[in-house]
Design a protein around this motif. Structure first.
Motif, PDB file in Angstrom:
ATOM      1  N   ARG A  91     -71.115-118.635   5.671  1.00 15.33           N
ATOM      2  CA  ARG A  91     -71.568-117.771   6.763  1.00 15.33           C
ATOM      3  C   ARG A  91     -70.525-117.758   7.871  1.00 15.33           C
ATOM      4  NH1 ARG A  91     -75.277-120.695   4.422  1.00 15.33           N
ATOM      5  NH2 ARG A  91     -77.363-119.891   3.901  1.00 15.33           N
ATOM      6  N   LEU A  92     -70.062-116.549   8.228  1.00 17.06           N
ATOM      7  CA  LEU A  92     -69.076-116.367   9.285  1.00 17.06           C
ATOM      8  C   LEU A  92     -69.611-115.322  10.255  1.00 17.06           C
ATOM      9  CD1 LEU A  92     -65.916-116.035   6.995  1.00 17.06           C
ATOM     10  CD2 LEU A  92     -66.756-118.120   8.097  1.00 17.06           C
ATOM     11  N   GLN A  93     -69.603-115.645  11.539  1.00 16.01           N
ATOM     12  CA  GLN A  93     -70.167-114.724  12.524  1.00 16.01           C
ATOM     13  C   GLN A  93     -69.076-113.878  13.161  1.00 16.01           C
ATOM     14  OE1 GLN A  93     -72.745-116.535  15.388  1.00 16.01           O
ATOM     15  NE2 GLN A  93     -73.067-114.678  16.555  1.00 16.01           N
ATOM     16  N   VAL A  94     -69.296-112.557  13.228  1.00 20.93           N
ATOM     17  CA  VAL A  94     -68.346-111.674  13.910  1.00 20.93           C
ATOM     18  C   VAL A  94     -68.381-112.000  15.402  1.00 20.93           C
ATOM     19  CG1 VAL A  94     -68.502-109.820  12.210  1.00 20.93           C
ATOM     20  CG2 VAL A  94     -70.070-109.834  14.132  1.00 20.93           C
ATOM     21  N   SER A  95     -67.206-112.000  16.024  1.00 20.28           N
ATOM     22  CA  SER A  95     -67.112-112.422  17.414  1.00 20.28           C
ATOM     23  C   SER A  95     -65.870-111.813  18.034  1.00 20.28           C
ATOM     24  CB  SER A  95     -67.051-113.964  17.473  1.00 20.28           C
ATOM     25  OG  SER A  95     -66.921-114.426  18.798  1.00 20.28           O
ATOM     26  N   ASP A  96     -65.661-112.086  19.320  1.00 19.67           N
ATOM     27  CA  ASP A  96     -64.438-111.644  19.991  1.00 19.67           C
ATOM     28  C   ASP A  96     -63.433-112.783  20.114  1.00 19.67           C
ATOM     29  OD1 ASP A  96     -65.748-113.197  21.823  1.00 19.67           O
ATOM     30  OD2 ASP A  96     -65.760-111.713  23.435  1.00 19.67           O
ATOM     31  N   ARG A  97     -63.707-113.910  19.423  1.00 17.81           N
ATOM     32  CA  ARG A  97     -62.753-115.017  19.363  1.00 17.81           C
ATOM     33  C   ARG A  97     -62.995-115.788  18.067  1.00 17.81           C
ATOM     34  NH1 ARG A  97     -64.580-120.237  22.757  1.00 17.81           N
ATOM     35  NH2 ARG A  97     -66.801-120.249  22.236  1.00 17.81           N
ATOM     36  N   GLN A 107     -66.769-118.740  13.795  1.00 16.24           N
ATOM     37  CA  GLN A 107     -66.714-117.390  14.350  1.00 16.24           C
ATOM     38  C   GLN A 107     -65.352-116.786  14.037  1.00 16.24           C
ATOM     39  OE1 GLN A 107     -67.882-117.270  18.535  1.00 16.24           O
ATOM     40  NE2 GLN A 107     -69.015-119.186  18.275  1.00 16.24           N
ATOM     41  N   ILE A 108     -65.345-115.497  13.728  1.00 15.56           N
ATOM     42  CA  ILE A 108     -64.106-114.785  13.428  1.00 15.56           C
ATOM     43  C   ILE A 108     -63.929-113.641  14.416  1.00 15.56           C
ATOM     44  CG2 ILE A 108     -62.819-113.455  11.705  1.00 15.56           C
ATOM     45  CD1 ILE A 108     -63.226-116.352  10.871  1.00 15.56           C
ATOM     46  N   ASN A 109     -62.791-113.604  15.070  1.00 13.33           N
ATOM     47  CA  ASN A 109     -62.470-112.537  16.020  1.00 13.33           C
ATOM     48  C   ASN A 109     -62.115-111.261  15.252  1.00 13.33           C
ATOM     49  OD1 ASN A 109     -61.560-110.904  18.078  1.00 13.33           O
ATOM     50  ND2 ASN A 109     -59.709-112.091  18.492  1.00 13.33           N
ATOM     51  N   ILE A 110     -62.945-110.227  15.376  1.00 15.07           N
ATOM     52  CA  ILE A 110     -62.675-108.973  14.665  1.00 15.07           C
ATOM     53  C   ILE A 110     -61.857-108.015  15.521  1.00 15.07           C
ATOM     54  CG2 ILE A 110     -64.727-109.192  13.213  1.00 15.07           C
ATOM     55  CD1 ILE A 110     -66.065-107.062  15.020  1.00 15.07           C
ATOM     56  N   TYR A 111     -61.573-108.411  16.771  1.00 12.67           N
ATOM     57  CA  TYR A 111     -60.805-107.544  17.662  1.00 12.67           C
ATOM     58  C   TYR A 111     -59.352-108.008  17.723  1.00 12.67           C
ATOM     59  CZ  TYR A 111     -65.483-106.066  18.817  1.00 12.67           C
ATOM     60  OH  TYR A 111     -66.777-105.607  18.723  1.00 12.67           O
ATOM     61  N   GLN A 112     -58.761-108.182  16.543  1.00 15.68           N
ATOM     62  CA  GLN A 112     -57.357-108.545  16.407  1.00 15.68           C
ATOM     63  C   GLN A 112     -56.798-107.756  15.228  1.00 15.68           C
ATOM     64  OE1 GLN A 112     -56.861-112.723  15.281  1.00 15.68           O
ATOM     65  NE2 GLN A 112     -58.857-112.761  14.269  1.00 15.68           N
ATOM     66  N   SER A 113     -55.562-107.988  14.891  1.00 15.70           N
ATOM     67  CA  SER A 113     -54.944-107.216  13.808  1.00 15.70           C
ATOM     68  C   SER A 113     -55.619-107.510  12.472  1.00 15.70           C
ATOM     69  CB  SER A 113     -53.450-107.557  13.703  1.00 15.70           C
ATOM     70  OG  SER A 113     -53.271-108.880  13.248  1.00 15.70           O
ATOM     71  N   ALA A 212     -59.563-128.728  14.302  1.00 14.64           N
ATOM     72  CA  ALA A 212     -58.759-128.817  15.527  1.00 14.64           C
ATOM     73  C   ALA A 212     -57.452-128.051  15.375  1.00 14.64           C
ATOM     74  CB  ALA A 212     -58.490-130.281  15.867  1.00 14.64           C
ATOM     75  N   VAL A 213     -56.823-128.162  14.212  1.00 14.06           N
ATOM     76  CA  VAL A 213     -55.564-127.448  13.956  1.00 14.06           C
ATOM     77  C   VAL A 213     -55.801-125.940  13.944  1.00 14.06           C
ATOM     78  CG1 VAL A 213     -53.791-126.988  12.222  1.00 14.06           C
ATOM     79  CG2 VAL A 213     -54.445-129.346  12.746  1.00 14.06           C
ATOM     80  N   LEU A 214     -56.836-125.505  13.228  1.00  8.95           N
ATOM     81  CA  LEU A 214     -57.109-124.074  13.110  1.00  8.95           C
ATOM     82  C   LEU A 214     -57.478-123.462  14.457  1.00  8.95           C
ATOM     83  CD1 LEU A 214     -59.088-124.109   9.750  1.00  8.95           C
ATOM     84  CD2 LEU A 214     -56.829-123.116  10.135  1.00  8.95           C
ATOM     85  N   ASP A 215     -58.224-124.194  15.278  1.00 10.84           N
ATOM     86  CA  ASP A 215     -58.597-123.678  16.593  1.00 10.84           C
ATOM     87  C   ASP A 215     -57.411-123.636  17.552  1.00 10.84           C
ATOM     88  OD1 ASP A 215     -61.235-123.022  16.140  1.00 10.84           O
ATOM     89  OD2 ASP A 215     -62.007-124.982  16.729  1.00 10.84           O
ATOM     90  N   SER A 216     -56.412-124.481  17.323  1.00 11.08           N
ATOM     91  CA  SER A 216     -55.248-124.534  18.217  1.00 11.08           C
ATOM     92  C   SER A 216     -54.170-123.523  17.840  1.00 11.08           C
ATOM     93  CB  SER A 216     -54.643-125.948  18.219  1.00 11.08           C
ATOM     94  OG  SER A 216     -55.580-126.903  18.673  1.00 11.08           O
TER      95      SER A 216
END
Length: 368
Positions: A91-97, A107-113, A212-216
């Protein structure tokens, strides 16, 4: 040969009406109709390892979930749709970050490339233990370290320039600077949203390092993935051999990167040796002048250097060259650049200096 163009039918995407069986299948739902249509068109032509089944309404997505017999590896959607997902489907939630800290609420930012969205979805799948995504991409990560015994060799410039050039070819390239006092101004401009503190804490406390790595990680304007610099030199210097190895292993195993470019401090200190032992390619960089060539020959003749345990290929690169004549034992030559000397950013130099960009591309080809 005609390009495969997407078409819409009953709310989701088909490719020329054919059921394309890919290794990874993701249901995508968002109320943003423009985004869904634009992204589905992009993904259908640019991403062959993931099939995105796209919906613009929650009702149709929920209906599809209830009736489909297809295997779904992940659902990227609004909260109302995610509530209907059962079983082991991610489960992945659409988000702005994009946030990976909570594996159960990524959460996955859909407002990027489109490239960045696909990369984040791939990272989430890998983090959840789905290794099919790496198999689908023929995923073999190259770890390239740039090192030099000469100060002012241009090692950092070339290391980042290669990462930027790799990103131009569509590779997921990450630049990792391990210098105690890094200078990024001429490489790229980036206002990092986080620091290395969460990574340091995970390394030293034994907590799960991957989130931590993925968020950074952030993607800069050159499409290069970068990590924030260490706040203090002591933070970097306090890392052990095991912790350095853990960081590189997470970047290799838990992200979707294709190439990691590690910028090492000058010389062959202990930390450098730890990293060199884990690399697939080692670039030793020197200037194409009397001082640089003398330093290069001294290193080559040194018994200590000859006996170093470096499993990867060692390639010699000359920088600030006045002539491009080939030499048998030199893997790459980078031309003298007045723009770089004047402080221009590397992306601008690559754009306006075809010879410099060609040197990058030629060296990448030799590393392939």
């Amino acid at each position: 040969m005609k390009a495969i163009l997407p078409r819409w039918q009953d709310g989701f995407l088909f490719l020329n009406g054919k059921d394309v069986e890919l290794m990874i299948r993701v249901l995508l739902q968002s109320d943003d109709t423009y985004f869904v249509k634009a992204f589905s068109k992009y993904a259908s032509t640019k991403c062959r390892s993931i099939e995105f089944i796209c919906f613009t309404t929650a009702e149709k997505a929920v209906k599809f979930l209830a009736e489909t017999t297809l295997r779904l590896d992940a659902v990227l959607a609004t909260e109302s749709v995610l509530e209907q997902v059962t079983g082991s489907t991610l489960r992945l939630q659409v988000s702005d970050r994009t946030v990976f800290a909570d594996k159960n609420a990524v959460q996955i930012n859909i407002y990027q490339s489109g490239t960045a969205i696909i990369s984040d979805v791939s990272n989430a799948l890998i983090l959840a233990g789905n290794r099919s995504i790496t198999a689908a991409n023929g995923h073999q990560v190259q770890v390239v370290a740039a090192v030099s015994a000469q100060g002012g060799s241009g090692k950092t410039t070339i290391c980042y320039a290669l990462a930027a050039a790799a990103a131009r070819t569509g590779k997921q390239a990450l630049y990792l600077n391990l210098e105690p006092f890094p200078a990024f101004g001429q490489l790229y401009q980036q206002n990092f949203a986080s620091t290395m503190d969460s990574i340091l804490f995970a390394l030293k406390s034994g907590q799960d390092l991957a989130p931590a790595v993925l968020d950074s990680m952030e993607r800069n304007r050159d499409n290069v993935l970068v990590l924030p610099p260490f706040s203090f030199a002591g933070d970097l210097m306090s890392l052990t051999k095991e912790q350095i190895g853990m960081l590189l292993q997470v970047l290799i195993d838990k992200t979707s990167v294709d190439m990691i470019f590690v910028d090492l401090p000058e010389g062959f200190g202990q930390m450098n040796l730890w990293v060199l032992a884990l690399c697939t390619v080692v670039l030793q960089v020197y200037t194409d002048d009397a001082a640089g060539r003398e330093r290069l020959e001294r290193v080559r003749a040194d018994v200590y250097f000859k006996n170093l345990e470096i499993p990867g290929a060692i390639m010699t690169v000359l920088n600030k060259c006045r002539q491009r004549t080939s030499e048998e034992d030199i893997a790459g030559k980078f031309p003298m650049s007045e723009s770089l000397a004047q402080g221009k950013q590397i992306a601008d130099v690559q754009e306006k200096n075809p010879a410099f960009l060609k040197s990058c591309m030629d060296l990448l080809e030799k590393m392939a």
